[in-house]
Scaffold this motif. Structure first.
Motif, PDB file in Angstrom:
ATOM      1  N   LYS A  24      -4.102   3.380   0.236  1.00 41.85           N
ATOM      2  CA  LYS A  24      -5.502   4.142  -0.266  1.00 41.85           C
ATOM      3  C   LYS A  24      -5.937   3.004  -1.880  1.00 41.85           C
ATOM      4  O   LYS A  24      -7.555   3.297  -2.020  1.00 41.85           O
ATOM      5  CB  LYS A  24      -6.108   5.275  -0.527  1.00 41.85           C
ATOM      6  CG  LYS A  24      -5.365   5.890   1.074  1.00 41.85           C
ATOM      7  CD  LYS A  24      -5.206   7.512   1.055  1.00 41.85           C
ATOM      8  CE  LYS A  24      -5.217   8.269   2.464  1.00 41.85           C
ATOM      9  NZ  LYS A  24      -4.947   9.905   2.156  1.00 41.85           N
ATOM     10  N   ILE A  25      -5.462   2.426  -2.596  1.00 44.41           N
ATOM     11  CA  ILE A  25      -5.559   1.655  -3.391  1.00 44.41           C
ATOM     12  C   ILE A  25      -6.449   0.490  -3.226  1.00 44.41           C
ATOM     13  O   ILE A  25      -6.589  -0.156  -2.207  1.00 44.41           O
ATOM     14  CB  ILE A  25      -3.882   1.197  -4.249  1.00 44.41           C
ATOM     15  CG1 ILE A  25      -3.262   1.903  -4.658  1.00 44.41           C
ATOM     16  CG2 ILE A  25      -5.360   1.087  -5.339  1.00 44.41           C
ATOM     17  CD1 ILE A  25      -2.082   1.839  -4.913  1.00 44.41           C
ATOM     18  N   ASP A  29      -9.856   0.382  -7.790  1.00 41.97           N
ATOM     19  CA  ASP A  29      -8.887   1.719  -8.981  1.00 41.97           C
ATOM     20  C   ASP A  29      -7.612   1.001  -9.999  1.00 41.97           C
ATOM     21  O   ASP A  29      -7.723   1.816 -10.216  1.00 41.97           O
ATOM     22  CB  ASP A  29      -8.131   2.410  -7.622  1.00 41.97           C
ATOM     23  CG  ASP A  29      -8.800   2.891  -6.399  1.00 41.97           C
ATOM     24  OD1 ASP A  29      -9.662   3.690  -6.950  1.00 41.97           O
ATOM     25  OD2 ASP A  29      -8.369   2.934  -5.290  1.00 41.97           O
ATOM     26  N   ILE A  30      -7.622   0.109  -9.429  1.00 34.17           N
ATOM     27  CA  ILE A  30      -7.202  -0.921 -10.713  1.00 34.17           C
ATOM     28  C   ILE A  30      -8.044  -1.294 -12.507  1.00 34.17           C
ATOM     29  O   ILE A  30      -8.728  -1.989 -12.172  1.00 34.17           O
ATOM     30  CB  ILE A  30      -6.322  -1.889 -10.505  1.00 34.17           C
ATOM     31  CG1 ILE A  30      -5.835  -1.385  -8.630  1.00 34.17           C
ATOM     32  CG2 ILE A  30      -5.585  -2.820 -11.486  1.00 34.17           C
ATOM     33  CD1 ILE A  30      -5.165  -2.598  -7.856  1.00 34.17           C
ATOM     34  N   ILE A  37      -3.711   1.990 -13.061  1.00 30.32           N
ATOM     35  CA  ILE A  37      -3.784   2.727 -11.243  1.00 30.32           C
ATOM     36  C   ILE A  37      -4.188   4.050 -11.620  1.00 30.32           C
ATOM     37  O   ILE A  37      -4.151   5.136 -11.965  1.00 30.32           O
ATOM     38  CB  ILE A  37      -2.874   2.162 -10.638  1.00 30.32           C
ATOM     39  CG1 ILE A  37      -2.423   0.365 -10.542  1.00 30.32           C
ATOM     40  CG2 ILE A  37      -3.870   2.486  -8.500  1.00 30.32           C
ATOM     41  CD1 ILE A  37      -1.355   0.461  -9.838  1.00 30.32           C
ATOM     42  N   ASN A  38      -5.214   4.540 -11.038  1.00 29.09           N
ATOM     43  CA  ASN A  38      -5.868   4.962 -10.834  1.00 29.09           C
ATOM     44  C   ASN A  38      -5.366   5.705  -8.985  1.00 29.09           C
ATOM     45  O   ASN A  38      -6.580   4.657  -8.234  1.00 29.09           O
ATOM     46  CB  ASN A  38      -7.136   5.701 -10.414  1.00 29.09           C
ATOM     47  CG  ASN A  38      -8.359   5.268 -12.067  1.00 29.09           C
ATOM     48  OD1 ASN A  38      -7.722   6.101 -12.942  1.00 29.09           O
ATOM     49  ND2 ASN A  38      -8.739   3.797 -12.707  1.00 29.09           N
ATOM     50  N   PHE A  39      -4.947   6.868  -8.534  1.00 30.67           N
ATOM     51  CA  PHE A  39      -5.139   7.731  -8.151  1.00 30.67           C
ATOM     52  C   PHE A  39      -5.955   8.805  -7.725  1.00 30.67           C
ATOM     53  O   PHE A  39      -5.826   9.592  -8.430  1.00 30.67           O
ATOM     54  CB  PHE A  39      -2.983   8.081  -8.227  1.00 30.67           C
ATOM     55  CG  PHE A  39      -2.612   6.363  -8.091  1.00 30.67           C
ATOM     56  CD1 PHE A  39      -1.773   5.666  -6.413  1.00 30.67           C
ATOM     57  CD2 PHE A  39      -1.823   6.535  -8.653  1.00 30.67           C
ATOM     58  CE1 PHE A  39      -1.445   4.568  -6.562  1.00 30.67           C
ATOM     59  CE2 PHE A  39      -0.780   5.042  -8.540  1.00 30.67           C
ATOM     60  CZ  PHE A  39      -1.109   4.328  -7.616  1.00 30.67           C
ATOM     61  N   GLU A  40      -6.515   8.575  -6.214  1.00 33.01           N
ATOM     62  CA  GLU A  40      -7.849   9.481  -5.659  1.00 33.01           C
ATOM     63  C   GLU A  40      -6.905  11.321  -5.457  1.00 33.01           C
ATOM     64  O   GLU A  40      -7.622  12.027  -5.134  1.00 33.01           O
ATOM     65  CB  GLU A  40      -8.673   9.307  -4.555  1.00 33.01           C
ATOM     66  CG  GLU A  40      -9.235   8.318  -4.802  1.00 33.01           C
ATOM     67  CD  GLU A  40     -10.454   8.288  -5.866  1.00 33.01           C
ATOM     68  OE1 GLU A  40     -10.646   9.568  -5.402  1.00 33.01           O
ATOM     69  OE2 GLU A  40     -10.514   7.931  -6.589  1.00 33.01           O
ATOM     70  N   LYS A  47      -2.278  15.475  -6.209  1.00 38.57           N
ATOM     71  CA  LYS A  47      -3.809  15.321  -6.791  1.00 38.57           C
ATOM     72  C   LYS A  47      -3.889  13.582  -7.362  1.00 38.57           C
ATOM     73  O   LYS A  47      -2.856  13.175  -7.899  1.00 38.57           O
ATOM     74  CB  LYS A  47      -3.130  16.601  -8.523  1.00 38.57           C
ATOM     75  CG  LYS A  47      -2.689  17.787  -7.620  1.00 38.57           C
ATOM     76  CD  LYS A  47      -2.322  17.867  -9.158  1.00 38.57           C
ATOM     77  CE  LYS A  47      -2.460  19.721  -8.688  1.00 38.57           C
ATOM     78  NZ  LYS A  47      -1.559  20.912  -9.774  1.00 38.57           N
ATOM     79  N   ALA A  48      -4.878  13.520  -8.047  1.00 43.33           N
ATOM     80  CA  ALA A  48      -5.652  12.908  -8.462  1.00 43.33           C
ATOM     81  C   ALA A  48      -5.027  12.339  -9.863  1.00 43.33           C
ATOM     82  O   ALA A  48      -4.728  13.733 -10.638  1.00 43.33           O
ATOM     83  CB  ALA A  48      -6.720  12.645  -8.595  1.00 43.33           C
TER      84      ALA A  48
END
Length: 165
Positions: A24-25, A29-30, A37-40, A47-48
């Motif tokens: 899903k990246i 998100d980077i 790296i942001n994870f939703e 969890k985000a």
């Protein structure tokens, strides 16, 4: 193709995220400058969260994005439009076969990441947040495993990409 494999391995090894999260990246998100790296998250199992990764790994991810010409396409999926856990696991299996490593599994990266963080002294509560877990009990099994195998687990051996240079 080399950058694809390296990017997958870097993200797995340096974030401890699951295959479903990797699939899903998006490019947006980077955060290349901050090496984050942001994870939703999906509010059910994960969890985000934001995870910092080493600059060496971010450099590999950037080279990969440039090689497939998505670096300037923020809404592009990092690995492809239909990245799924199964697709990414297939790429890992292909790499394992190519390297003659039958035991290489995506879960191994997550487990190793967690054990590395424990050996660095990370507290369980912080580890649960970092892993995006909603279950402290699930994360606590690593503490038990670590304590049972502390003599087998070596200290910091540097970054895994050091052997490729």
């Amino acid at each position: 193709m080399v950058y694809l494999y390296r990017a997958i391995i870097c993200i797995l090894a340096d974030t401890g995220c699951s295959l479903s999260e990797i699939g899903k990246i998006l490019v947006k998100d980077i955060d290349v400058r901050s090496c984050v790296i942001n994870f939703e998250g999906n509010n059910v199992r994960f969890k985000a969260r934001k995870i910092h990764i080493p600059k060496k790994s971010m450099d590999v991810i950037v080279k990969y994005m440039k090689s497939i010409k998505i670096i300037d396409k923020p809404d592009s999926n990092l690995f492809n439009k239909k990245s799924s856990s199964r697709t990414i696991q297939k790429k890992i299996n292909d790499l394992a076969n190519e390297l003659n490593l039958s035991s290489l599994k995506s879960r191994s990266f997550r487990d190793t990441f967690v054990l590395r963080k424990i050996s660095e002294g990370m507290k369980l509560d912080d580890l649960v947040v970092l892993m995006g877990s909603t279950d402290t009990q699930r994360a606590s099994r690593y503490i038990v495993y670590y304590e049972e195998n502390i003599n087998k687990i070596s200290g910091d051996s540097g970054h895994f990409l050091d052997s490729y240079e």
